[in-house]
Design an enzyme around this catalytic site. Structure first.
Site, short mmCIF file in Angstrom:
data_model
loop_
_atom_site.label_atom_id
_atom_site.label_comp_id
_atom_site.label_asym_id
_atom_site.label_seq_id
_atom_site.Cartn_x
_atom_site.Cartn_y
_atom_site.Cartn_z
CD GLU A 141 -7.05 -0.83 3.16
OE1 GLU A 141 -7.21 0.20 2.51
OE2 GLU A 141 -7.88 -1.77 3.18
CB ILE A 142 -7.76 -5.89 8.36
CG1 ILE A 142 -7.76 -6.38 9.81
CG2 ILE A 142 -8.31 -6.97 7.43
CD1 ILE A 142 -7.56 -5.28 10.82
#
Length: 267
Positions: A141-142
């Site tokens: 996600e980052i």
């Protein structure tokens, strides 16, 4: 007696063989995403497994040979809905993870391929994990400017702090072999055929245990994890007393002394 008929769902397939129900995320062409429809169907499937006495073990897997679950559908972020509407719609993630924890029956994750983002959280919500050697795990996600908040509570109860922070902050993929070294994955199979064999062995052995004791023991495991130490000890003492009062506990002890296999009836 004839086996009960599993529910027919749009995005999840449910099969029952003996005492083992297999719940399959069934959108391989879309990498088995945790879409709203998939989450809805998973909740229906788990509710059926929980309420069906014939089911003693649940196997959770993904259709296809490459992906277990690639996580939430990023297209949902661009959907024509307000922020508040998207916030409310995502609450079923909370309910899904609670459904799994409160199922009362063991869930074996058969990780046939990559388990990423929300799919990694779904895998970690299983009680035991058997994985294909080629499966990759991670929280990417980052890398797209998002944080895996929805699955973080599940991951934090399964992984060491520094390992989890490294995964969340760097967003890299981890192998099944590496996660077995860290204690997250229980078994790693070199091929999908061997993965099927390992899954069948583990599920079959679980199905022969007392469903009554498995339920009490599994529930106590999850309920005590957030208790203060003394409260946990007091609670577990009471659970042990409850276990000893069951017919299955008496049957197990009798079978041990009579040198025979126990016949557990779930009472």
């Amino acid at each position: 007696m004839p086996q009960p008929e599993p529910p027919r769902l749009d995005e999840v397939k449910v099969e029952l063989v003996g005492a083992v129900a297999t719940v399959t995320l069934n959108r391989p062409d879309q990498r088995n995403p945790l879409s709203a429809g998939m989450r809805r169907d998973l909740r229906h499937a788990f509710a059926w497994c929980k309420g069906e006495p014939a089911v003693r073990v649940v196997v959770l897997t993904g259709a296809g040979d490459r992906v277990f679950c690639a996580g939430a559908d990023l297209g949902g972020f661009a959907a024509d809905a307000t922020v508040l509407e998207r916030h409310r719609a995502s609450h079923d993630f909370v309910e899904l993870f609670l459904d799994m924890q409160e199922l009362g029956k063991p869930i074996v994750g058969r990780i046939n391929g990559h388990a990423l983002a929300g799919g990694f959280g779904l895998a970690c919500a299983c009680d035991l994990l058997v994985a294909a050697e080629t499966a990759g795990f991670g929280t990417p996600e980052i890398n797209v400017g998002v944080w895996p908040a929805m699955i973080q509570a599940v991951l934090a109860r399964n992984l060491p702090r520094k390992v989890l922070l490294e995964m969340e902050l760097l967003g890299e993929r981890w192998t099944a072999a590496r996660l077995r070294e860290l204690g997250l994955v229980n078994r790693v199979a070199p091929t999908l055929d061997e993965l099927d064999a390992v899954t069948a062995d583990v599920a079959g052995r679980l199905a022969r245990k007392s469903p009554a004791i498995v339920r009490v023991g599994r529930d106590s495991f999850y309920r005590q994890q957030d208790m203060e130490f003394r409260a946990a000890l007091e609670y577990l003492q009471a659970q042990l007393t409850l276990v000893t009062l069951t017919e299955d506990a008496r049957e197990g002890v009798a079978a041990f002394f009579e040198k025979r296999e126990p016949e557990f009836r779930g009472r």
